[in-house]
Design a protein around this motif. Structure first.
Motif, PDB file in Angstrom:
ATOM      1  N   ASP A 178      51.359  12.280  55.471  1.00  0.00           N
ATOM      2  CA  ASP A 178      52.284  13.163  55.945  1.00  0.00           C
ATOM      3  C   ASP A 178      53.700  12.958  55.821  1.00  0.00           C
ATOM      4  O   ASP A 178      54.705  13.499  56.221  1.00  0.00           O
ATOM      5  CB  ASP A 178      52.168  13.552  57.044  1.00  0.00           C
ATOM      6  CG  ASP A 178      50.602  14.217  57.437  1.00  0.00           C
ATOM      7  OD1 ASP A 178      50.120  15.012  56.594  1.00  0.00           O
ATOM      8  OD2 ASP A 178      49.998  14.068  58.570  1.00  0.00           O
ATOM      9  N   LEU A 179      54.093  11.621  55.219  1.00  0.00           N
ATOM     10  CA  LEU A 179      55.552  11.330  55.206  1.00  0.00           C
ATOM     11  C   LEU A 179      56.396  12.207  54.155  1.00  0.00           C
ATOM     12  O   LEU A 179      57.649  12.155  54.308  1.00  0.00           O
ATOM     13  CB  LEU A 179      55.523   9.841  54.739  1.00  0.00           C
ATOM     14  CG  LEU A 179      55.154   8.704  55.793  1.00  0.00           C
ATOM     15  CD1 LEU A 179      55.251   7.309  55.342  1.00  0.00           C
ATOM     16  CD2 LEU A 179      55.507   8.949  57.139  1.00  0.00           C
ATOM     17  N   GLY A 180      55.789  12.774  53.007  1.00  0.00           N
ATOM     18  CA  GLY A 180      56.603  13.488  52.307  1.00  0.00           C
ATOM     19  C   GLY A 180      57.679  12.589  51.589  1.00  0.00           C
ATOM     20  O   GLY A 180      57.331  11.394  51.050  1.00  0.00           O
ATOM     21  N   ASP A 181      58.920  13.032  51.387  1.00  0.00           N
ATOM     22  CA  ASP A 181      60.081  12.303  50.838  1.00  0.00           C
ATOM     23  C   ASP A 181      60.353  10.812  51.759  1.00  0.00           C
ATOM     24  O   ASP A 181      61.208  10.190  51.276  1.00  0.00           O
ATOM     25  CB  ASP A 181      61.090  12.876  50.318  1.00  0.00           C
ATOM     26  CG  ASP A 181      61.736  13.761  51.679  1.00  0.00           C
ATOM     27  OD1 ASP A 181      61.360  13.411  52.898  1.00  0.00           O
ATOM     28  OD2 ASP A 181      62.919  14.512  51.430  1.00  0.00           O
ATOM     29  N   ARG A 182      59.889  10.725  52.876  1.00  0.00           N
ATOM     30  CA  ARG A 182      60.008   9.601  53.537  1.00  0.00           C
ATOM     31  C   ARG A 182      59.138   8.307  53.187  1.00  0.00           C
ATOM     32  O   ARG A 182      59.448   7.293  53.445  1.00  0.00           O
ATOM     33  CB  ARG A 182      59.845   9.885  55.194  1.00  0.00           C
ATOM     34  CG  ARG A 182      60.874  10.809  55.512  1.00  0.00           C
ATOM     35  CD  ARG A 182      60.567  11.077  56.824  1.00  0.00           C
ATOM     36  NE  ARG A 182      59.285  12.069  57.119  1.00  0.00           N
ATOM     37  CZ  ARG A 182      58.997  12.481  58.227  1.00  0.00           C
ATOM     38  NH1 ARG A 182      59.492  12.236  59.391  1.00  0.00           N
ATOM     39  NH2 ARG A 182      57.512  13.068  58.331  1.00  0.00           N
ATOM     40  N   LEU A 183      58.292   8.801  52.080  1.00  0.00           N
ATOM     41  CA  LEU A 183      57.559   7.634  51.628  1.00  0.00           C
ATOM     42  C   LEU A 183      58.407   7.362  50.181  1.00  0.00           C
ATOM     43  O   LEU A 183      58.336   8.261  49.139  1.00  0.00           O
ATOM     44  CB  LEU A 183      56.301   8.082  51.182  1.00  0.00           C
ATOM     45  CG  LEU A 183      55.268   7.388  50.212  1.00  0.00           C
ATOM     46  CD1 LEU A 183      54.959   5.876  51.024  1.00  0.00           C
ATOM     47  CD2 LEU A 183      54.060   7.850  49.943  1.00  0.00           C
ATOM     48  N   ALA A 184      58.760   6.323  49.966  1.00  0.00           N
ATOM     49  CA  ALA A 184      59.386   5.921  48.774  1.00  0.00           C
ATOM     50  C   ALA A 184      58.336   5.251  47.642  1.00  0.00           C
ATOM     51  O   ALA A 184      57.534   4.901  48.086  1.00  0.00           O
ATOM     52  CB  ALA A 184      60.503   4.721  48.764  1.00  0.00           C
ATOM     53  N   ARG A 185      58.581   6.012  46.626  1.00  0.00           N
ATOM     54  CA  ARG A 185      57.541   5.707  45.396  1.00  0.00           C
ATOM     55  C   ARG A 185      58.063   4.899  44.311  1.00  0.00           C
ATOM     56  O   ARG A 185      59.293   5.279  43.631  1.00  0.00           O
ATOM     57  CB  ARG A 185      57.066   7.104  44.845  1.00  0.00           C
ATOM     58  CG  ARG A 185      56.116   7.668  45.585  1.00  0.00           C
ATOM     59  CD  ARG A 185      56.024   9.138  45.502  1.00  0.00           C
ATOM     60  NE  ARG A 185      54.838   9.809  46.130  1.00  0.00           N
ATOM     61  CZ  ARG A 185      55.210  10.333  47.383  1.00  0.00           C
ATOM     62  NH1 ARG A 185      56.152  10.501  48.026  1.00  0.00           N
ATOM     63  NH2 ARG A 185      54.259  11.105  48.032  1.00  0.00           N
ATOM     64  N   VAL A 186      57.612   3.638  44.344  1.00  0.00           N
ATOM     65  CA  VAL A 186      58.346   2.790  43.260  1.00  0.00           C
ATOM     66  C   VAL A 186      57.436   2.850  42.147  1.00  0.00           C
ATOM     67  O   VAL A 186      56.264   2.386  41.853  1.00  0.00           O
ATOM     68  CB  VAL A 186      58.637   1.309  43.994  1.00  0.00           C
ATOM     69  CG1 VAL A 186      58.663   0.127  42.826  1.00  0.00           C
ATOM     70  CG2 VAL A 186      59.179   1.600  45.050  1.00  0.00           C
ATOM     71  N   GLU A 187      58.000   2.839  40.867  1.00  0.00           N
ATOM     72  CA  GLU A 187      57.349   2.875  39.589  1.00  0.00           C
ATOM     73  C   GLU A 187      56.750   1.367  39.239  1.00  0.00           C
ATOM     74  O   GLU A 187      57.566   0.519  39.223  1.00  0.00           O
ATOM     75  CB  GLU A 187      58.011   3.415  38.235  1.00  0.00           C
ATOM     76  CG  GLU A 187      58.285   4.931  38.367  1.00  0.00           C
ATOM     77  CD  GLU A 187      57.349   5.709  38.267  1.00  0.00           C
ATOM     78  OE1 GLU A 187      56.226   5.070  37.447  1.00  0.00           O
ATOM     79  OE2 GLU A 187      56.839   6.837  38.548  1.00  0.00           O
ATOM     80  N   ALA A 188      55.401   1.133  38.959  1.00  0.00           N
ATOM     81  CA  ALA A 188      55.150  -0.164  38.668  1.00  0.00           C
ATOM     82  C   ALA A 188      54.959  -0.206  37.273  1.00  0.00           C
ATOM     83  O   ALA A 188      54.618   0.702  36.323  1.00  0.00           O
ATOM     84  CB  ALA A 188      53.819  -0.039  39.185  1.00  0.00           C
ATOM     85  N   PRO A 189      54.959  -1.605  36.666  1.00  0.00           N
ATOM     86  CA  PRO A 189      54.875  -1.801  35.211  1.00  0.00           C
ATOM     87  C   PRO A 189      53.682  -1.622  34.553  1.00  0.00           C
ATOM     88  O   PRO A 189      53.525  -1.613  33.310  1.00  0.00           O
ATOM     89  CB  PRO A 189      55.595  -3.291  34.933  1.00  0.00           C
ATOM     90  CG  PRO A 189      55.339  -3.940  36.331  1.00  0.00           C
ATOM     91  CD  PRO A 189      55.492  -2.578  37.498  1.00  0.00           C
ATOM     92  N   ASP A 190      52.382  -1.873  35.373  1.00  0.00           N
ATOM     93  CA  ASP A 190      51.137  -1.716  34.975  1.00  0.00           C
ATOM     94  C   ASP A 190      50.124  -1.370  36.099  1.00  0.00           C
ATOM     95  O   ASP A 190      50.540  -0.947  36.967  1.00  0.00           O
ATOM     96  CB  ASP A 190      50.728  -3.400  34.489  1.00  0.00           C
ATOM     97  CG  ASP A 190      50.713  -4.413  35.353  1.00  0.00           C
ATOM     98  OD1 ASP A 190      50.006  -3.965  36.459  1.00  0.00           O
ATOM     99  OD2 ASP A 190      51.513  -5.322  35.222  1.00  0.00           O
TER     100      ASP A 190
END
Length: 205
Positions: A178-190
């Protein structure tokens, strides 16, 4: 929910290594993997994280898992960062192990990286950006690959009360949902943030 991490407090790391590995046939975290055992991969990633300590939560095969963790910590010269916590009721599910790990952390911890013991290929490149995101105010951070959220996750201290209320086998997913945009999403390389070992056939041949 409250704000993100205290800008000055240290992060800690927790490695969940309590499960019995029933789908694997038992002994999963101690199964041969690369030049060591499966648990080594998650532990090595945890020691690479920007975290003050690494807490390994044991359960099934407590002594053997603890020995494996100590052996790797010694090999990396990281013995002083290693902490051990035993989840006696590990059969209750992952939530119990997570609660035990988080409850054991020092009061000044700003947040906790949560690593899963059966995920040996976490790319180190995601760890510092996750920490930076929570320092900047996110309540949590998680890596993403091909649009799928993976592990480890980093939880700000303000989420700890929600973690301590968990039950069953859902782990941190219920806290993140339920965090929505309060969850930071970090792109992973693999896809190491998605790869886990559930069965013997999941191991590299």
């Amino acid at each position: 929910m409250a704000t993100g991490a205290d800008a000055t407090g240290p992060f800690e790391a927790v490695v969940l290594a309590a499960g019995a590995g029933s789908r694997f046939g038992g002994g999963k975290l101690l199964a041969p993997y690369m030049a060591g055992v499966l648990l080594d991969g998650a532990l090595a990633a945890a020691f690479a994280a920007p975290a003050r300590s690494v807490t390994v939560v044991t359960g099934a095969e407590e002594e053997a898992v603890a020995r494996a963790a100590i052996r790797l910590a010694d090999r990396f010269g990281q013995h002083d960062r290693l902490r051990m916590v035993h989840a006696a009721d590990y059969a209750q599910g992952m939530a119990h192990s997570l609660r035990m790990g988080v409850a054991s952390l020092p009061a000044e911890a700003a947040g906790a990286f949560v690593f899963l013991g059966d995920m040996p290929r976490v790319p180190r490149e995601v760890l510092q950006p996750m920490a930076d995101a929570v320092r900047a105010g996110a309540l949590a951070a998680a890596p993403v690959f091909a649009g799928r959220r993976g592990n480890p996750v980093l939880l700000a201290r303000s989420l700890f009360p929600h973690v301590l209320a968990l039950s069953g086998d859902a782990g941190a997913r219920a806290v993140l949902a339920d965090l929505g945009d309060r969850l930071a999403r970090v792109e992973a390389p693999d896809d190491g943030v998605l790869y886990d070992v559930d069965r013997v056939e999941d191991l590299p041949s």
